[in-house]
Scaffold this motif. Structure first.
Motif, PDB file in Angstrom:
ATOM      1  N   UNK A  67     -18.164  -4.577  32.060  1.00 40.37           N
ATOM      2  CA  UNK A  67     -17.853  -4.977  30.686  1.00 40.37           C
ATOM      3  C   UNK A  67     -19.086  -5.140  29.818  1.00 40.37           C
ATOM      4  N   UNK A  68     -18.866  -5.620  28.594  1.00 42.13           N
ATOM      5  CA  UNK A  68     -19.943  -5.824  27.614  1.00 42.13           C
ATOM      6  C   UNK A  68     -19.938  -7.269  27.144  1.00 42.13           C
ATOM      7  N   UNK A  69     -21.119  -7.851  27.071  1.00 40.46           N
ATOM      8  CA  UNK A  69     -21.181  -9.276  26.719  1.00 40.46           C
ATOM      9  C   UNK A  69     -21.027  -9.535  25.223  1.00 40.46           C
ATOM     10  N   UNK A  70     -21.149  -8.472  24.400  1.00 35.35           N
ATOM     11  CA  UNK A  70     -20.960  -8.559  22.941  1.00 35.35           C
ATOM     12  C   UNK A  70     -21.542  -9.834  22.333  1.00 35.35           C
ATOM     13  N   UNK A  71     -22.822 -10.093  22.653  1.00 34.67           N
ATOM     14  CA  UNK A  71     -23.528 -11.196  22.019  1.00 34.67           C
ATOM     15  C   UNK A  71     -23.517 -12.498  22.781  1.00 34.67           C
ATOM     16  N   UNK A  72     -22.725 -12.601  23.845  1.00 34.52           N
ATOM     17  CA  UNK A  72     -22.681 -13.850  24.614  1.00 34.52           C
ATOM     18  C   UNK A  72     -23.911 -14.036  25.491  1.00 34.52           C
ATOM     19  N   UNK A  73     -24.556 -12.912  25.833  1.00 42.77           N
ATOM     20  CA  UNK A  73     -25.663 -12.931  26.771  1.00 42.77           C
ATOM     21  C   UNK A  73     -25.202 -12.553  28.169  1.00 42.77           C
ATOM     22  N   UNK A  74     -26.120 -11.998  28.947  1.00 41.42           N
ATOM     23  CA  UNK A  74     -25.777 -11.509  30.279  1.00 41.42           C
ATOM     24  C   UNK A  74     -25.322 -12.638  31.192  1.00 41.42           C
ATOM     25  N   UNK A  75     -25.983 -13.779  31.112  1.00 36.81           N
ATOM     26  CA  UNK A  75     -25.640 -14.898  31.988  1.00 36.81           C
ATOM     27  C   UNK A  75     -24.194 -15.347  31.814  1.00 36.81           C
ATOM     28  N   UNK A  76     -23.779 -15.508  30.569  1.00 41.30           N
ATOM     29  CA  UNK A  76     -22.396 -15.920  30.299  1.00 41.30           C
ATOM     30  C   UNK A  76     -21.420 -14.846  30.745  1.00 41.30           C
ATOM     31  N   UNK A  77     -21.799 -13.581  30.547  1.00 39.18           N
ATOM     32  CA  UNK A  77     -20.930 -12.469  30.947  1.00 39.18           C
ATOM     33  C   UNK A  77     -20.749 -12.428  32.457  1.00 39.18           C
ATOM     34  N   UNK A  78     -21.834 -12.627  33.187  1.00 40.09           N
ATOM     35  CA  UNK A  78     -21.765 -12.635  34.650  1.00 40.09           C
ATOM     36  C   UNK A  78     -20.781 -13.695  35.131  1.00 40.09           C
ATOM     37  N   UNK A  79     -20.857 -14.866  34.544  1.00 40.78           N
ATOM     38  CA  UNK A  79     -19.943 -15.946  34.935  1.00 40.78           C
ATOM     39  C   UNK A  79     -18.490 -15.564  34.650  1.00 40.78           C
ATOM     40  N   UNK A  80     -18.229 -14.950  33.504  1.00 38.63           N
ATOM     41  CA  UNK A  80     -16.866 -14.569  33.146  1.00 38.63           C
ATOM     42  C   UNK A  80     -16.325 -13.458  34.039  1.00 38.63           C
ATOM     43  N   UNK A  81     -17.175 -12.481  34.359  1.00 41.87           N
ATOM     44  CA  UNK A  81     -16.738 -11.379  35.231  1.00 41.87           C
ATOM     45  C   UNK A  81     -16.366 -11.925  36.607  1.00 41.87           C
TER      46      UNK A  81
END
Length: 236
Positions: A67-81
């Protein structure tokens, strides 16, 4: 709805023909780390339904783009994935889920091995999670598989572990290494070249793995590429 007779017919055909592992691909339209709640919920609903269906077939891999973090940042995206995976994967599930290596364009997650490792570490079902390596994506992401395949695989092993590598997407690239573009090309007609794919299909760590073509082809083109890859393997 699933048709049990259709499922049974397919199971019979697969056994009769000796199919290898089946690799399903999640829709490109989902974003498992979306910032918007409704978009994230759609991704989770879709993935859960896909996995439910694949269990009826058995012996499958389920490949998806992180996916794409669309401004959330990689760290937040990793947690969501990771949260998405922990929600949609069931304890009794047999299907193995594969994170795909990405080209790193825009705010895409998964362009670096370290990002995939961070997701993997957070998944509860450790025995049913792995990686699919896409040759175009990896090259576009900055890993020189055409010039140093062994070096890239060594780095993959150090960061993720080759035991996690379950499948390959074989695609040439319209762009040079590190371009972060994600534009697939037919085998031998891009920057990777046929020698790269010859080394891949004959590499001891990669030869046993299932391989999927995602080149810009129609059926005759895929048939020709499959013949080419098999000739390369036979010539080794």
């Amino acid at each position: 709805d699933l048709d049990p007779a259709d499922v049974a017919a397919f199971r019979g055909l697969r056994q009769e023909q000796g199919f290898g592992p089946l690799i399903a691909h999640a829709p490109y339209t989902i974003n498992p780390c979306a910032a918007r709640a409704e978009t994230l919920e759609f991704a989770r609903m879709t993935m859960a339904d896909d996995l439910r269906r694949l269990e009826q077939i058995g012996g499958c891999y389920y490949n998806f783009h992180p996916g794409s973090h669309v401004g959330q940042g990689v760290g937040a995206a990793v947690e969501k994935i990771a949260e998405t995976l922990n929600l949609v994967m069931r304890p009794e599930q047999q299907t193995v889920v594969l994170l795909e290596t990405m080209a790193g364009k825009g705010s895409e997650v998964g362009g670096r091995f370290e990002e995939l490792r961070a997701i993997l570490d957070r998944v509860q079902a450790q025995d049913r999670i792995g990686v699919c390596l896409d040759t175009c994506h990896v090259s576009d992401g900055g890993y020189d598989i055409a010039g140093d395949l062994d070096g890239v695989l060594t780095e993959f092993d150090q960061v993720i572990g080759l035991s996690r590598l379950k499948a390959l997407h074989l695609n040439d690239s319209m762009n040079p290494v590190g371009a972060r573009k994600d534009r697939h090309q037919k085998l031998g007609q891009g920057y990777l070249g046929l020698d790269c794919f010859r080394r891949i299909v004959n590499h001891p760590a990669l030869r046993p793995l299932p391989k999927v073509l995602e080149t810009p082809n129609e059926l005759p083109g895929y048939a020709a590429e499959i013949r080419l890859l098999r000739e390369m393997e036979e010539a080794s």
